[in-house]
Write an enzyme that holds these catalytic residues in place. Structure first.
Site, mmCIF file in Angstrom:
data_model
loop_
_atom_site.group_PDB
_atom_site.id
_atom_site.type_symbol
_atom_site.label_atom_id
_atom_site.label_comp_id
_atom_site.label_asym_id
_atom_site.label_seq_id
_atom_site.Cartn_x
_atom_site.Cartn_y
_atom_site.Cartn_z
ATOM 1 N N GLU A 23 -5.328 -4.325 10.492
ATOM 2 C CA GLU A 23 -4.205 -3.298 10.776
ATOM 3 C C GLU A 23 -4.538 -2.573 12.055
ATOM 4 O OE1 GLU A 23 -2.543 -2.460 6.518
ATOM 5 O OE2 GLU A 23 -3.894 -0.733 7.313
ATOM 6 N N GLU B 77 -6.494 5.371 7.917
ATOM 7 C CA GLU B 77 -6.209 6.615 7.497
ATOM 8 C C GLU B 77 -7.267 7.402 6.810
ATOM 9 O OE1 GLU B 77 -2.657 5.855 5.334
ATOM 10 O OE2 GLU B 77 -1.449 5.123 7.390
ATOM 11 N N GLY C 78 2.839 -0.897 4.118
ATOM 12 C CA GLY C 78 3.104 0.307 3.768
ATOM 13 C C GLY C 78 4.536 0.620 3.417
ATOM 14 N N GLY C 79 5.345 1.060 4.560
ATOM 15 C CA GLY C 79 6.715 1.597 4.133
ATOM 16 C C GLY C 79 7.462 0.696 3.460
ATOM 17 N N HIS D 48 -9.338 1.850 5.061
ATOM 18 C CA HIS D 48 -8.127 2.112 5.878
ATOM 19 C C HIS D 48 -8.233 2.944 7.090
ATOM 20 C CE1 HIS D 48 -4.004 2.753 6.596
ATOM 21 N NE2 HIS D 48 -3.637 1.824 5.697
ATOM 22 N N GLY E 222 2.976 2.048 10.804
ATOM 23 C CA GLY E 222 3.987 3.357 10.501
ATOM 24 C C GLY E 222 4.777 3.600 11.597
ATOM 25 N N SER F 150 3.700 -2.304 10.047
ATOM 26 C CA SER F 150 4.998 -2.445 10.285
ATOM 27 C C SER F 150 5.729 -3.886 9.787
ATOM 28 C CB SER F 150 5.618 -2.275 11.713
ATOM 29 O OG SER F 150 5.204 -0.844 11.959
ATOM 30 N N ASN G 147 0.836 -1.175 -0.021
ATOM 31 C CA ASN G 147 -0.008 -0.107 -0.079
ATOM 32 C C ASN G 147 0.877 1.265 0.031
ATOM 33 O OD1 ASN G 147 -1.963 2.154 0.422
ATOM 34 N ND2 ASN G 147 -2.287 1.377 2.446
ATOM 35 N N TRP G 148 0.987 1.847 -1.043
ATOM 36 C CA TRP G 148 1.893 2.979 -1.071
ATOM 37 C C TRP G 148 1.453 4.299 -0.639
ATOM 38 C CZ3 TRP G 148 3.738 2.588 -7.246
ATOM 39 C CH2 TRP G 148 4.388 1.707 -7.378
ATOM 40 N N LYS G 149 0.099 4.365 -0.277
ATOM 41 C CA LYS G 149 -0.394 5.482 0.309
ATOM 42 C C LYS G 149 -0.191 6.645 -0.497
ATOM 43 C CE LYS G 149 0.219 3.265 4.852
ATOM 44 N NZ LYS G 149 0.302 3.357 6.291
#
Ligand SMILES: O=C(CO)COP(=O)(O)O
Length: 251
Positions: A167, A97, A234-235, A95, A173, A213, A9-11
């Site tokens: 999640e 966010e 993500g990251g 999500h 993150g 993470s 998930n590149w966000k």
């Protein structure tokens, strides 16, 4: 047998040029689709480059959001119909966010799930609790409530094909991964929730990811758990070598 599903998930990261550089770097290096399903969820503006790449490679493409109407006077929204026509396979919905910063409600998420199926795509439905909810002992009932609301009115067949992503907000993150046992416990609880809402066969078919993470160093242990069928990352999905290491967790 559930096929493992590793999704990046590149966000709000990467422009179309960076997307092209990324796909050039992973070309020919993804695992066989029969072993692991790999997905990248990217900003809408990058999806064209990804769907072109995915025509010849074992990669599925996800949007990070869509609207629940196909078309009309909804300035600034992304049409699920257009995403489907572009060759997008999945849409991430719910999500944390989007719930937190864009006030997406359980009702919106449910409407989006229906719009995604109506347009022959599949949802990746996110759920997860805050640290306060976990510490208060409310995590299980909160997550079950999110799942129940998101799936409301979907058929067992639709739910079987859906992907659910647990999640925990406190692990996103932050570098603070839920332990594999904590992740497994909640993913098992989500599967039981699906069994109680539908039936055991549906619960056994639905794939459940853990996100928060996830990185090459911990993916193998997480994926060894019975109820964890994938990762939503993500990251660690932003760098080609790292994404490839995640995708090849079985090697
Ligand atoms: O939110 C996430 C994926 O959707 C998790 O992000 P991180 O992997 O950066 O913690």
């Amino acid at each position: 047998m559930r096929t493992p599903i590793i999704a990046g998930n590149w966000k709000l990261n990467k422009n179309p040029k960076e997307t092209q550089d990324f796909v050039d770097a992973i070309k020919g290096k993804l695992p066989d689709a029969s072993k692991v399903e790999t997905v990248i969820a990217a900003p809408a503006i990058d999806l064209n480059a990804l769907t072109w790449f995915a025509k010849d490679e074992p990669l599925k493409v996800a949007a990070e959001n869509c609207y629940f109407e196909d078309e009309g006077a909804f300035t600034g929204e992304t049409s699920p119909k257009a995403l489907s026509e572009m060759g997008v396979n999945y849409v991430v919905i719910g999500h944390s966010e989007r719930r937190q910063y864009f006030h997406e409600t359980d009702e919106d998420i449910n409407k989006k799930a229906k719009a995604i199926f109506r347009n022959n795509m599949l949802p990746i439905i996110c759920c997860g609790e805050t640290l306060e909810q976990r510490e208060a002992g409310d995590a299980e009932s909160w997550v079950a409530g999110q799942i129940k609301a998101a799936l409301d009115g979907l058929t067992a067949e639709q739910v079987s094909k859906s992907v659910l992503a647990y999640e925990p907000i406190w692990a996103i993150g932050t570098g603070k991964t839920a332990t594999a046992d904590q992740a497994e416990e909640m993913c098992g609880h989500i599967r039981k929730t699906v069994a109680s809402l539908y039936n055991e066969a549906t619960a056994q078919n639905v794939r459940i990811q853990y996100g928060g993470s996830v990185k090459p160093a911990n993916v193998k242990e997480l994926m060894s758990k019975e109820d964890i069928d994938g990762g939503l990352v993500g990251g660690a999905s932003l760098v080609p070598d790292s994404f490839l290491a995640l995708a090849h967790f079985q090697d």
